[in-house]
Scaffold this active site. Structure first.
Site, PDB file in Angstrom:
ATOM      1  N   ARG A 101      -7.409 -45.628  36.493  1.00 56.84           N
ATOM      2  CA  ARG A 101      -6.799 -44.489  35.665  1.00 56.84           C
ATOM      3  C   ARG A 101      -7.294 -45.057  34.300  1.00 56.84           C
ATOM      4  O   ARG A 101      -6.753 -45.696  33.675  1.00 56.84           O
ATOM      5  CB  ARG A 101      -5.549 -44.122  35.836  1.00 56.84           C
ATOM      6  CG  ARG A 101      -4.929 -43.136  35.076  1.00 56.84           C
ATOM      7  CD  ARG A 101      -3.666 -42.754  35.357  1.00 56.84           C
ATOM      8  NE  ARG A 101      -3.781 -41.582  36.593  1.00 56.84           N
ATOM      9  CZ  ARG A 101      -2.788 -40.826  37.137  1.00 56.84           C
ATOM     10  NH1 ARG A 101      -1.880 -40.846  36.337  1.00 56.84           N
ATOM     11  NH2 ARG A 101      -3.119 -40.343  38.025  1.00 56.84           N
ATOM     12  N   ASP A 221      -1.137 -26.557  36.244  1.00 53.49           N
ATOM     13  CA  ASP A 221      -0.974 -27.874  35.543  1.00 53.49           C
ATOM     14  C   ASP A 221      -0.368 -27.749  34.293  1.00 53.49           C
ATOM     15  O   ASP A 221      -0.349 -26.703  33.465  1.00 53.49           O
ATOM     16  CB  ASP A 221      -2.140 -28.569  35.906  1.00 53.49           C
ATOM     17  CG  ASP A 221      -2.148 -29.937  35.356  1.00 53.49           C
ATOM     18  OD1 ASP A 221      -0.968 -30.577  35.182  1.00 53.49           O
ATOM     19  OD2 ASP A 221      -3.228 -30.829  35.117  1.00 53.49           O
TER      20      ASP A 221
HETATM   21  N1   CP Z   1      -0.680 -35.826  40.434  1.00 53.42           N
HETATM   22  C1   CP Z   1      -0.869 -37.051  39.894  1.00 53.42           C
HETATM   23  O1   CP Z   1      -1.966 -37.668  39.667  1.00 53.42           O
HETATM   24  O2   CP Z   1       0.377 -37.861  39.446  1.00 53.42           O
HETATM   25  P1   CP Z   1       0.589 -39.258  38.820  1.00 53.42           P
HETATM   26  O3   CP Z   1       0.333 -38.860  37.281  1.00 53.42           O
HETATM   27  O4   CP Z   1       2.041 -39.355  38.799  1.00 53.42           O
HETATM   28  O5   CP Z   1      -0.151 -40.156  39.559  1.00 53.42           O
HETATM   29  N1  NVA Z   2      -3.842 -32.839  33.682  1.00 54.71           N
HETATM   30  C1  NVA Z   2      -2.678 -33.839  33.883  1.00 54.71           C
HETATM   31  C2  NVA Z   2      -3.051 -34.168  35.494  1.00 54.71           C
HETATM   32  C3  NVA Z   2      -1.737 -35.174  35.638  1.00 54.71           C
HETATM   33  C4  NVA Z   2      -1.707 -35.496  36.942  1.00 54.71           C
HETATM   34  C5  NVA Z   2      -2.914 -34.962  32.865  1.00 54.71           C
HETATM   35  O1  NVA Z   2      -4.107 -35.385  32.747  1.00 54.71           O
HETATM   36  O2  NVA Z   2      -2.049 -35.587  32.377  1.00 54.71           O
END
Ligand code: CP
Ligand code: NVA
Length: 305
Positions: A101, A221
């Site tokens: 991530r 979102d």
């Molecule tokens: N939806 C999602 O990716 O949640 P997290 O940021 O908690 O992993």
């Molecule tokens: N669009 C949001 C999604 C989180 C799962 C972000 O990038 O923070």
């Protein structure tokens, strides 16, 4: 070596395979069965941003499959002690699969380029492929099939929206992306997606009522994603007319469900009344992250064997 950096890295047939594995493992899990399909395999998680769902779904999923996982936090010094390439080269000699991530999409691309094992994108500024797969799996589970469904996205043209474009392009789900002016999907991205998925049924609009009309599902979102916190006040003003509330849900199809990738900012992009209503499938959607991650892991490691 196969990676899952965006949904361009998989075919429609491979997504169906992932869903079929996920479905099978989910029903076994419900009966107390945890099939050890990946004994001895090791997953590393490398996260530059916070996470609940992505991290835990992968970690728990790996344990169910008979493997194990290692969470690499701040003390691993990712991005600080050595180059991304060296980090990827070394870590990938010791584990079988790595979920990254990252703040910047280019970091995951660079990481995958140098890794000797599979790399999965656990969210970047540009894409969230695992999320979109769980979303489409949830719709398939709820409606029985994806053909003929109409998904309305109301919110930012962000990472999740972009991955849904590709997921819907693969699986033939009609997608309406409704954003405020200035927050549309990137025009070049849309152009490329139309080239990649000639049958993509994608409509873009700035009108939330038109977007949700006859929708099978309404998805939103947060207005400010991770990394955009300083824009939150401006975005609150710009997105004020794009809240998913009962009035907007009343414009959708009678059987329409509500989706959100979570975490939610209740009272901003969605009201309590909607997210807590019987139409909301957000908890099942979040739970499906784990079942679909298991499908992804089993498919990816088999595809790479
Ligand atoms: N939806 C999602 O990716 O949640 P997290 O940021 O908690 O992993
Ligand atoms: N669009 C949001 C999604 C989180 C799962 C972000 O990038 O923070």
């Amino acid at each position: 070596m196969r990676h899952l950096v965006t949904l361009s890295d998989v075919s429609a047939a491979e997504i169906r395979r992932i869903f079929s594995i996920a479905d099978d493992l989910k029903s076994k899990f419900a009966h107390g069965l945890r099939e050890p399909l990946l004994p001895g395999r090791v997953l590393a998680l490398l996260f530059e941003k916070q996470s609940l769902r992505t991290r835990v779904s992968f970690e728990a999923g790996m344990v169910h499959l008979g493997g194990s996982s290692i969470m690499l936090g701040e003390d691993a010094g990712f991005g600080k002690r050595e180059s991304v390439a060296d980090f990827a080269r070394v870590l990938s000699e010791m584990v079988d699969v790595i979920v990254v991530r990252a703040r910047k999409h280019a970091t995951v691309e660079e990481f995958a380029k140098h890794a000797a094992c599979c790399v999965i994108n656990g969210l970047t500024d540009l894409a969230h492929p695992c999320q979109a797969l769980a979303d489409l799996f949830t719709l398939q589970e709820h409606f029985g099939e994806l053909a003929g469904l109409r998904l309305a996205w109301v919110g930012d043209g962000n990472n999740v929206a972009r991955s849904l474009v590709k997921g819907c392009g693969h699986l033939g789900v009609e997608l309406i992306v409704c954003t405020p002016k200035g927050y549309e999907l990137d025009a070049n991205f849309v152009k490329q997606a139309r080239r990649e998925f000639p049958k993509l049924e994608l409509t873009t609009t700035h009108d939330p009522v038109a977007a949700v009309r006859d929708a099978s599902a309404v998805y939103t979102d947060v207005w400010a994603s991770m990394g955009q916190e300083s824009e939150r006040d401006q975005r609150k003003r710009d997105f004020a007319d794009f809240q998913v509330n009962e009035k907007l849900m009343a414009e959708a199809g009678d059987d329409a469900v509500f989706l959100h990738c979570l975490p939610a900012h209740r009272g901003e992009e969605v009201t309590d009344e909607v997210i807590d209503s019987p139409r909301s499938v957000v908890i099942a959607q979040a739970a499906n992250r784990m079942h679909v991650q298991k499908g992804i892991l089993v498919w990816l490691l088999a595809a790479t064997a």
